[in-house]
Design a protein around this motif. Structure first.
Motif, PDB file in Angstrom:
ATOM      1  N   LEU A 135       3.157  28.151  19.396  1.00 38.93           N
ATOM      2  CA  LEU A 135       4.061  29.006  18.625  1.00 38.93           C
ATOM      3  C   LEU A 135       3.315  29.664  17.468  1.00 38.93           C
ATOM      4  O   LEU A 135       3.482  30.860  17.199  1.00 38.93           O
ATOM      5  CB  LEU A 135       5.244  28.208  18.091  1.00 38.93           C
ATOM      6  CG  LEU A 135       6.361  27.940  19.081  1.00 38.93           C
ATOM      7  CD1 LEU A 135       7.328  26.910  18.526  1.00 38.93           C
ATOM      8  CD2 LEU A 135       7.089  29.222  19.434  1.00 38.93           C
ATOM      9  N   SER A 160       1.409  32.562  18.624  1.00 37.57           N
ATOM     10  CA  SER A 160       2.157  33.578  19.382  1.00 37.57           C
ATOM     11  C   SER A 160       2.180  34.909  18.656  1.00 37.57           C
ATOM     12  O   SER A 160       2.066  34.980  17.420  1.00 37.57           O
ATOM     13  CB  SER A 160       3.592  33.109  19.644  1.00 37.57           C
ATOM     14  OG  SER A 160       4.352  33.131  18.450  1.00 37.57           O
ATOM     15  N   TYR A 211       5.058  35.075  16.100  1.00 37.30           N
ATOM     16  CA  TYR A 211       4.810  34.417  14.820  1.00 37.30           C
ATOM     17  C   TYR A 211       3.812  35.205  13.971  1.00 37.30           C
ATOM     18  O   TYR A 211       4.004  35.371  12.769  1.00 37.30           O
ATOM     19  CB  TYR A 211       4.325  32.984  15.035  1.00 37.30           C
ATOM     20  CG  TYR A 211       4.091  32.254  13.734  1.00 37.30           C
ATOM     21  CD1 TYR A 211       5.161  31.909  12.910  1.00 37.30           C
ATOM     22  CD2 TYR A 211       2.810  31.932  13.317  1.00 37.30           C
ATOM     23  CE1 TYR A 211       4.956  31.258  11.703  1.00 37.30           C
ATOM     24  CE2 TYR A 211       2.597  31.277  12.112  1.00 37.30           C
ATOM     25  CZ  TYR A 211       3.665  30.942  11.320  1.00 37.30           C
ATOM     26  OH  TYR A 211       3.465  30.304  10.121  1.00 37.30           O
ATOM     27  N   LEU A 213      12.650  31.059  19.297  1.00 40.14           N
ATOM     28  CA  LEU A 213      12.948  29.656  19.010  1.00 40.14           C
ATOM     29  C   LEU A 213      14.275  29.236  19.646  1.00 40.14           C
ATOM     30  O   LEU A 213      14.403  28.117  20.150  1.00 40.14           O
ATOM     31  CB  LEU A 213      12.970  29.415  17.498  1.00 40.14           C
ATOM     32  CG  LEU A 213      11.629  29.588  16.791  1.00 40.14           C
ATOM     33  CD1 LEU A 213      11.823  29.522  15.287  1.00 40.14           C
ATOM     34  CD2 LEU A 213      10.627  28.560  17.269  1.00 40.14           C
ATOM     35  N   LEU A 220      11.498  36.256  16.198  1.00 40.69           N
ATOM     36  CA  LEU A 220      10.981  34.894  16.182  1.00 40.69           C
ATOM     37  C   LEU A 220      12.121  33.892  16.359  1.00 40.69           C
ATOM     38  O   LEU A 220      12.006  32.930  17.127  1.00 40.69           O
ATOM     39  CB  LEU A 220      10.224  34.615  14.884  1.00 40.69           C
ATOM     40  CG  LEU A 220       9.633  33.214  14.738  1.00 40.69           C
ATOM     41  CD1 LEU A 220       8.638  32.902  15.857  1.00 40.69           C
ATOM     42  CD2 LEU A 220       8.973  33.054  13.371  1.00 40.69           C
TER      43      LEU A 220
END
Length: 113
Positions: A13, A16, A19, A93, A89
């Motif tokens: 993450l 990514s 992010y 998630l 983001l």
């Protein structure tokens, strides 16, 4: 072993595109003290509106102020990019959480409404 897998996911993450874009956009938005102050006020108001909604006592005045502040922030390019990056983001998630919840049969119906 499962926690090790979670740590690997956390590392993925952090690397990514979502992010990285979020971090860069946040840095640009918070570089301006006036934009930073507006964003901080926006988040505080959002928390207040959400808490009031959860408590069953909606705060119409705070909600209206939140909407107006959100509209104002859309005119600031850095703030708008940051809020959009945060939205993407959070979407990622949310998808990950849904996959995990589905794996264990957790009903997210109340959260998806």
């Amino acid at each position: 072993m499962l926690l090790d897998d979670a740590k690997i996911l956390a590392d993925r993450l952090r690397s990514s595109e979502e992010y990285r874009t979020y971090c860069e956009a946040k840095e640009r938005a918070y570089a301006s003290p006036s934009t930073a102050a507006l964003l901080d006020e926006f988040y505080a108001l959002r928390m207040k509106v959400q808490a009031a909604g959860i408590a069953g006592t909606p705060d119409a005045e705070a909600n209206e102020k939140l909407q107006k502040l959100g509209e104002l922030l859309q005119f600031d390019t850095a703030a708008a990019e940051y809020l959009m990056a945060e939205f993407r983001l959070n979407g990622l998630l949310g998808e990950i959480y849904k996959i995990l919840a589905d794996a264990v049969g957790l009903d997210l119906g109340a959260l998806e409404a």
